[in-house]
Write a protein that holds these residues in place. Structure first.
Motif, PDB file in Angstrom:
ATOM      1  N   TYR A  16      37.088  55.822  45.453  1.00  0.00           N
ATOM      2  CA  TYR A  16      38.464  55.501  45.088  1.00  0.00           C
ATOM      3  C   TYR A  16      39.416  56.555  45.643  1.00  0.00           C
ATOM      4  O   TYR A  16      39.104  57.747  45.694  1.00  0.00           O
ATOM      5  N   ASN A  97      41.455  60.687  33.727  1.00  0.00           N
ATOM      6  CA  ASN A  97      40.324  59.965  34.309  1.00  0.00           C
ATOM      7  C   ASN A  97      39.025  60.344  33.613  1.00  0.00           C
ATOM      8  O   ASN A  97      38.207  59.483  33.275  1.00  0.00           O
ATOM      9  N   TYR A 121      45.192  49.116  35.869  1.00  0.00           N
ATOM     10  CA  TYR A 121      44.830  50.306  36.640  1.00  0.00           C
ATOM     11  C   TYR A 121      43.501  50.086  37.360  1.00  0.00           C
ATOM     12  O   TYR A 121      42.502  49.699  36.753  1.00  0.00           O
ATOM     13  N   SER A 122      43.503  50.348  38.660  1.00  0.00           N
ATOM     14  CA  SER A 122      42.347  49.991  39.489  1.00  0.00           C
ATOM     15  C   SER A 122      41.120  50.849  39.236  1.00  0.00           C
ATOM     16  O   SER A 122      40.024  50.503  39.701  1.00  0.00           O
ATOM     17  N   MET A 123      41.238  51.944  38.504  1.00  0.00           N
ATOM     18  CA  MET A 123      40.057  52.754  38.183  1.00  0.00           C
ATOM     19  C   MET A 123      39.268  52.206  37.001  1.00  0.00           C
ATOM     20  O   MET A 123      38.092  52.540  36.842  1.00  0.00           O
ATOM     21  N   TYR A 124      39.889  51.370  36.158  1.00  0.00           N
ATOM     22  CA  TYR A 124      39.185  50.900  34.963  1.00  0.00           C
ATOM     23  C   TYR A 124      37.862  50.207  35.297  1.00  0.00           C
ATOM     24  O   TYR A 124      36.826  50.511  34.673  1.00  0.00           O
ATOM     25  N   GLU A 126      35.995  50.720  37.703  1.00  0.00           N
ATOM     26  CA  GLU A 126      35.061  51.725  38.200  1.00  0.00           C
ATOM     27  C   GLU A 126      34.453  52.531  37.061  1.00  0.00           C
ATOM     28  O   GLU A 126      33.274  52.892  37.099  1.00  0.00           O
ATOM     29  N   TYR A 127      35.246  52.823  36.011  1.00  0.00           N
ATOM     30  CA  TYR A 127      34.667  53.470  34.832  1.00  0.00           C
ATOM     31  C   TYR A 127      33.575  52.579  34.239  1.00  0.00           C
ATOM     32  O   TYR A 127      32.505  53.060  33.831  1.00  0.00           O
ATOM     33  N   ASP A 130      30.485  52.588  36.531  1.00  0.00           N
ATOM     34  CA  ASP A 130      29.752  53.853  36.502  1.00  0.00           C
ATOM     35  C   ASP A 130      28.953  54.030  35.221  1.00  0.00           C
ATOM     36  O   ASP A 130      27.980  54.788  35.193  1.00  0.00           O
ATOM     37  N   THR A 335      49.643  48.303  46.602  1.00  0.00           N
ATOM     38  CA  THR A 335      48.784  48.073  45.446  1.00  0.00           C
ATOM     39  C   THR A 335      49.406  47.001  44.575  1.00  0.00           C
ATOM     40  O   THR A 335      50.534  46.570  44.788  1.00  0.00           O
TER      41      THR A 335
END
Length: 371
Positions: A16, A97, A121-124, A126-127, A130, A335
Motif C-alpha cells: 500500500y 494504522n 479508507y483503502s487500508m481497511y 488490508e487490515y 493481514d 482515489t
C-alpha cells in the motif's frame, strides 16, 4: 511450495502507498492529507529537548504502558468532546494504522467478519486480509452518507465482530451523524464499532465528535491520530478511546515495548503545545471551504467535507486530469469512486497553484469533465 513461502492470497500484491514523487517534479504536494504547516519554533524546541532527554535513557526499554502519555491524551480528548475519559480508556500505537491493526488482531481473525461501507479508507480491507478476517463492504448513498436501513440490515445479516466507520470519511470527507453511530452500536451487539476520527479536529462547527457517545456504548471505539491536525505525521502516533475492557484486550496482542521512548517523549511534548499546534486548524478549515466553493463554481461535483481534503469530480478520464496537474507541478490523489479526485488542503499559495493548474487542465480539454 515456491520461495519465499508467501501466503497464496498475498502473491502478486503491491504494498500500500500513495504515489511518492519528488518535490523537484511536484513542488505542490497535496496528495496525502498532511498538515502543510510544521510545528512552530517553541513546540519544535520542546520536542527536541524532550527527545534529547529520552536519548540519554535509550539503553533501557520504554514504559510499555506509557502511563504519562495515556493521561495526557485523556486530558486532550476531554477538551475535544470527551466526557470523563480516564487513562485506562486510552491506548496508543505507531500511527492509527497500527491501532487499527491491533484492533483487528484482537477482535478479528479466521471465522470472523470486519465490515465497512464503500467508499471507505483503502487500508481497511488490508487490515482484514493481514489478520485473516473476512472483509464485507456495504454501500453508501450517492452523497456518501450512510443508508441506515441498509447498514442495519447488513450488520444483522453478517454479524461482524468489527465495524469500521471513518468519520470524517476518507476519501469523501463525510462526517457521521451521532444517530447513525448509535444505531450501528446497537445493531452490532457485542461487536465493536470503530469510529475512525483521524480528521476529527477538522470537523465543521456543530459537527459533534463520537467521543461524546462513549459513555453510552461499551462497544464503541474512537480512534484519533497526531499526524494530521497536530502536524506530526513523521512522529507516527495514533491512539484510541474505549471501554477499559477493550484497551485490555488490545494489550494482549501488542508487541513488547511497541511505543519507543522517543515517540512517547515527542507526543508528550507536542501535547504540551496543543493550542499552538492546532492554531492553524481554523485556517485550514476556511481554506477547505473556499476550495469547495471554488470547485462548485466550476460546475464540478464536490462532496461535503469535514476533513482537511476535498473530493471532487466527476471526470471521464480522471487519470488524465491527475496527470495534467502533475505536469504543472501539482500532485493530488487519484482515489475514491470512479471519476473522482481528492486534493489535500495546503497553504493559500499552494491552493492558488492548484486552482491555476486545474483551470489550465480543464481549459485545455473541456471534454475531460463529465456532463
Amino acid at each position: 511450495m515456491t520461495f519465499p513461502p508467501l501466503r497464496e492470497e498475498l502473491r502478486g500484491l503491491e504494498p500500500y502507498g500513495a504515489p511518492q514523487i519528488s518535490p523537484e517534479l511536484a513542488p505542490v504536494q497535496l496528495n496525502v492529507n498532511e498538515n502543510p504547516y510544521g510545528p512552530g519554533p517553541e513546540a519544535a524546541a520542546d520536542v527536541a529537548h524532550a527527545v534529547g532527554e529520552a536519548v540519554a535513557t535509550l539503553n533501557r526499554y520504554p514504559d510499555r504502558e506509557f502511563v504519562a502519555l495515556r493521561a495526557a491524551l485523556a486530558d486532550y480528548l476531554n477538551a475535544d468532546g470527551g466526557r470523563g475519559i480516564t487513562p485506562d480508556q486510552v491506548w496508543a500505537a505507531n500511527g492509527s494504522n497500527e491501532v487499527m491493526l491491533q484492533l483487528l488482531q484482537a477482535f478479528g481473525g479466521p471465522g470472523r467478519v470486519a465490515l465497512s461501507f464503500a467508499p471507505t479508507y483503502s487500508m481497511y480491507p488490508e487490515y482484514a486480509r493481514d489478520t485473516v478476517t473476512e472483509w464485507v463492504v456495504g454501500r453508501r448513498e450517492a452523497d456518501f452518507t450512510l443508508d441506515l436501513d441498509h447498514a442495519r440490515r447488513l450488520v444483522a445479516e453478517r454479524r461482524p465482530s468489527v465495524v469500521l466507520l471513518p468519520s470524517p470519511n476518507n476519501p469523501t470527507g463525510t462526517a457521521l451523524a451521532p444517530e447513525a453511530i448509535t444505531a450501528l452500536c446497537e445493531a452490532a451487539g457485542d461487536g465493536v464499532v470503530v469510529v475512525d476520527e483521524a480528521y476529527g479536529e477538522f470537523r465543521r462547527a456543530g459537527t459533534p465528535s463520537a467521543l461524546e457517545l462513549l459513555p453510552d456504548h461499551r462497544n464503541l471505539v474512537v480512534t484519533r491520530t497526531m499526524s494530521k491536525a497536530f502536524a506530526l505525521a513523521g512522529a507516527r502516533l495514533g491512539y484510541l478511546a474505549a471501554d477499559p475492557a477493550i484497551c485490555d484486550a488490545v494489550r494482549v496482542v501488542r508487541l513488547p515495548y511497541h511505543l519507543s521512548s522517543v515517540t512517547q517523549a515527542t507526543a508528550l511534548a507536542a501535547l504540551r503545545h496543543a493550542p499552538a499546534l492546532l492554531a492553524r486548524v481554523e485556517e485550514l478549515r476556511a481554506e477547505r471551504d473556499r476550495t469547495v466553493t471554488w470547485l462548485r463554481g466550476l460546475g464540478l461535483d464536490v462532496a461535503e467535507s469535514d476533513a482537511n481534503f476535498v473530493l471532487f469530480g466527476t471526470f471521464a478520464d480522471r487519470h488524465a486530469v491527475w496527470q495534467g496537474l502533475l505536469d504543472r507541478g501539482v500532485l493530488i490523489r487519484e482515489t475514491g469512486p470512479s471519476g473522482w479526485l481528492r486534493v489535500s488542503v495546503g497553504t493559500p499559495d499552494e491552493m492558488g497553484q492548484f486552482r491555476t493548474a486545474l483551470t489550465e487542465v480543464l481549459e485545455s480539454d473541456p471534454n475531460k469533465e463529465l456532463s
